[in-house]
Write a protein that holds these residues in place. Structure first.
Motif, PDB file in Angstrom:
ATOM      1  N   ASP A  67       0.828  -1.203   0.000  1.00 61.73           N
ATOM      2  CA  ASP A  67       0.000   0.000   0.000  1.00 61.73           C
ATOM      3  C   ASP A  67       0.863   1.253   0.000  1.00 61.73           C
ATOM      4  N   ALA A  68       1.982   1.213   0.754  1.00 61.55           N
ATOM      5  CA  ALA A  68       2.876   2.371   0.773  1.00 61.55           C
ATOM      6  C   ALA A  68       3.496   2.603  -0.601  1.00 61.55           C
ATOM      7  N   LEU A  69       3.879   1.515  -1.274  1.00 62.10           N
ATOM      8  CA  LEU A  69       4.437   1.642  -2.626  1.00 62.10           C
ATOM      9  C   LEU A  69       3.392   2.175  -3.607  1.00 62.10           C
ATOM     10  N   LYS A  70       2.133   1.742  -3.440  1.00 57.96           N
ATOM     11  CA  LYS A  70       1.080   2.270  -4.307  1.00 57.96           C
ATOM     12  C   LYS A  70       0.910   3.764  -4.087  1.00 57.96           C
ATOM     13  N   GLU A  71       0.991   4.182  -2.817  1.00 56.63           N
ATOM     14  CA  GLU A  71       0.883   5.612  -2.499  1.00 56.63           C
ATOM     15  C   GLU A  71       2.028   6.391  -3.139  1.00 56.63           C
ATOM     16  N   GLN A  72       3.245   5.851  -3.061  1.00 56.96           N
ATOM     17  CA  GLN A  72       4.395   6.514  -3.670  1.00 56.96           C
ATOM     18  C   GLN A  72       4.266   6.550  -5.195  1.00 56.96           C
ATOM     19  N   LEU A  73       3.753   5.446  -5.786  1.00 57.41           N
ATOM     20  CA  LEU A  73       3.567   5.405  -7.237  1.00 57.41           C
ATOM     21  C   LEU A  73       2.550   6.443  -7.679  1.00 57.41           C
ATOM     22  N   LEU A  74       1.466   6.593  -6.909  1.00 56.64           N
ATOM     23  CA  LEU A  74       0.454   7.593  -7.241  1.00 56.64           C
ATOM     24  C   LEU A  74       1.038   8.998  -7.185  1.00 56.64           C
ATOM     25  N   ALA A  75       1.866   9.260  -6.155  1.00 58.14           N
ATOM     26  CA  ALA A  75       2.502  10.574  -6.050  1.00 58.14           C
ATOM     27  C   ALA A  75       3.441  10.829  -7.220  1.00 58.14           C
ATOM     28  N   LEU A  76       4.197   9.803  -7.629  1.00 58.50           N
ATOM     29  CA  LEU A  76       5.095   9.947  -8.775  1.00 58.50           C
ATOM     30  C   LEU A  76       4.314  10.194 -10.069  1.00 58.50           C
ATOM     31  N   GLN A  77       3.191   9.513 -10.219  1.00 62.57           N
ATOM     32  CA  GLN A  77       2.370   9.716 -11.404  1.00 62.57           C
ATOM     33  C   GLN A  77       1.817  11.141 -11.452  1.00 62.57           C
ATOM     34  N   GLN A  78       1.420  11.654 -10.282  1.00 59.64           N
ATOM     35  CA  GLN A  78       0.939  13.034 -10.237  1.00 59.64           C
ATOM     36  C   GLN A  78       2.061  14.015 -10.577  1.00 59.64           C
ATOM     37  N   ASP A  79       3.263  13.754 -10.029  1.00 60.30           N
ATOM     38  CA  ASP A  79       4.407  14.604 -10.356  1.00 60.30           C
ATOM     39  C   ASP A  79       4.729  14.543 -11.844  1.00 60.30           C
ATOM     40  N   HIS A  80       4.624  13.340 -12.425  1.00 63.04           N
ATOM     41  CA  HIS A  80       4.903  13.183 -13.856  1.00 63.04           C
ATOM     42  C   HIS A  80       3.931  14.003 -14.688  1.00 63.04           C
ATOM     43  N   THR A  81       2.647  13.990 -14.298  1.00 60.38           N
ATOM     44  CA  THR A  81       1.656  14.778 -15.028  1.00 60.38           C
ATOM     45  C   THR A  81       1.966  16.269 -14.941  1.00 60.38           C
ATOM     46  N   VAL A  82       2.352  16.718 -13.754  1.00 57.13           N
ATOM     47  CA  VAL A  82       2.696  18.132 -13.573  1.00 57.13           C
ATOM     48  C   VAL A  82       3.902  18.510 -14.430  1.00 57.13           C
ATOM     49  N   LEU A  83       4.921  17.647 -14.438  1.00 57.81           N
ATOM     50  CA  LEU A  83       6.123  17.937 -15.216  1.00 57.81           C
ATOM     51  C   LEU A  83       5.836  17.965 -16.715  1.00 57.81           C
ATOM     52  N   VAL A  84       4.990  17.046 -17.175  1.00 60.42           N
ATOM     53  CA  VAL A  84       4.641  17.029 -18.601  1.00 60.42           C
ATOM     54  C   VAL A  84       3.902  18.309 -18.981  1.00 60.42           C
ATOM     55  N   ASN A  85       2.973  18.723 -18.116  1.00 59.59           N
ATOM     56  CA  ASN A  85       2.238  19.964 -18.396  1.00 59.59           C
ATOM     57  C   ASN A  85       3.173  21.174 -18.394  1.00 59.59           C
ATOM     58  N   MET A  86       4.115  21.195 -17.452  1.00 59.17           N
ATOM     59  CA  MET A  86       5.065  22.296 -17.411  1.00 59.17           C
ATOM     60  C   MET A  86       5.974  22.291 -18.636  1.00 59.17           C
ATOM     61  N   GLN A  87       6.365  21.076 -19.081  1.00 59.97           N
ATOM     62  CA  GLN A  87       7.211  20.977 -20.268  1.00 59.97           C
ATOM     63  C   GLN A  87       6.474  21.503 -21.493  1.00 59.97           C
ATOM     64  N   GLN A  88       5.203  21.165 -21.605  1.00 60.88           N
ATOM     65  CA  GLN A  88       4.416  21.674 -22.723  1.00 60.88           C
ATOM     66  C   GLN A  88       4.239  23.183 -22.619  1.00 60.88           C
ATOM     67  N   ALA A  89       4.044  23.685 -21.391  1.00 60.44           N
ATOM     68  CA  ALA A  89       3.864  25.126 -21.209  1.00 60.44           C
ATOM     69  C   ALA A  89       5.126  25.893 -21.558  1.00 60.44           C
ATOM     70  N   LEU A  90       6.287  25.313 -21.296  1.00 57.71           N
ATOM     71  CA  LEU A  90       7.553  25.976 -21.582  1.00 57.71           C
ATOM     72  C   LEU A  90       8.009  25.778 -23.024  1.00 57.71           C
ATOM     73  N   GLY A  91       7.256  24.982 -23.779  1.00 57.61           N
ATOM     74  CA  GLY A  91       7.615  24.759 -25.177  1.00 57.61           C
ATOM     75  C   GLY A  91       8.866  23.939 -25.340  1.00 57.61           C
ATOM     76  N   ALA A  92       9.073  22.924 -24.451  1.00 59.79           N
ATOM     77  CA  ALA A  92      10.301  22.121 -24.485  1.00 59.79           C
ATOM     78  C   ALA A  92      10.148  20.865 -25.309  1.00 59.79           C
ATOM     79  N   ALA A  93       9.106  20.791 -26.154  1.00 55.70           N
ATOM     80  CA  ALA A  93       8.925  19.601 -26.994  1.00 55.70           C
ATOM     81  C   ALA A  93      10.031  19.532 -28.038  1.00 55.70           C
TER      82      ALA A  93
END
Length: 213
Positions: free
Chosen positions: A38-64
């Motif tokens: 359960d702790a690993l699932k919680e950490q995986l969920l947090a990483l997935q949320q961070d990944h989504t934020v980073l992808v959105n920021m990358q798109q916002a900064l035009g780093a494609a």
């Protein structure tokens, strides 16, 4: 040599006690592993949320990636087949056009709004580790894992907080010296790390400075 009824009874009692102990140990090990999962699932969920934020920021900064870099990468992958190279370039050109159509321009209101929304989502969803550390800091007395889980569940009814996950997280904080663990009888209690020692050390370091001045 034949066994007497008394010896047979004692042997049966020993086996019964051993099986009961093995069953109890097995159940505890299953509970521990469930907590870690359960702790690993919680950490995986947090990483997935961070990944989504980073992808959105990358798109916002035009780093494609640019169309030129995509074409070079495809050329390196198949340099010896001219027809395949031509088809690959055409496919890369199509992909680059699709990226331009879906990626918002740099500095646009849509990109800024997307990045701000992603950052706000992360800011409003603190991790379980952060919630536990903050709760221990606010407490003046030791708290058990069940008490911490109950308090966090009451404070954050929208989150699914389990006692086993809280206990595993607390043990991880203890291992990293971010929490203290004390056992009273058969119960285990946790407190925030002691912050008095650095203050005393700073006072000791200040005395030589005053003497030198």
């Amino acid at each position: 040599m034949t066994e007497t009824p008394v010896e047979a009874t004692d042997l049966k009692a020993q086996y019964t006690a051993r099986v009961a102990a093995d069953l109890e140990r097995n159940a505890k090990e299953q509970e521990r592993l469930r907590g870690e999962i359960d702790a690993l699932k919680e950490q995986l969920l947090a990483l997935q949320q961070d990944h989504t934020v980073l992808v959105n920021m990358q798109q916002a900064l035009g780093a494609a990636s640019t169309p030129e870099s995509a074409s070079v990468a495809e050329d390196v992958a198949a340099p010896s087949v001219p027809q395949q190279k031509t088809a690959t370039k055409a496919e890369a050109s199509k992909q680059s056009r699709r990226k331009k159509a879906t990626t918002p321009p740099r500095g646009s209101k849509t990109a800024k709004k997307s990045a701000s929304k992603a950052e706000a989502t992360t800011a409003t969803k603190p991790t379980l580790v952060g919630l536990i550390r903050r709760h221990l800091t606010e407490q003046s007395e030791p708290r058990s894992a069940a008490e911490v889980a109950a308090a966090l569940s009451q404070a954050h009814p929208d989150r699914r907080i389990q006692t086993t996950v809280v206990r595993t997280t607390l043990e991880g904080l203890v291992a990293k010296s971010n929490a203290q663990r004390a056992k009273q009888g058969s119960s285990v209690y946790y407190t925030a790390p002691d912050t008095q020692e650095p203050t005393t050390q700073s006072q000791d370091e200040a005395q030589p400075a005053q003497a030198n001045s």
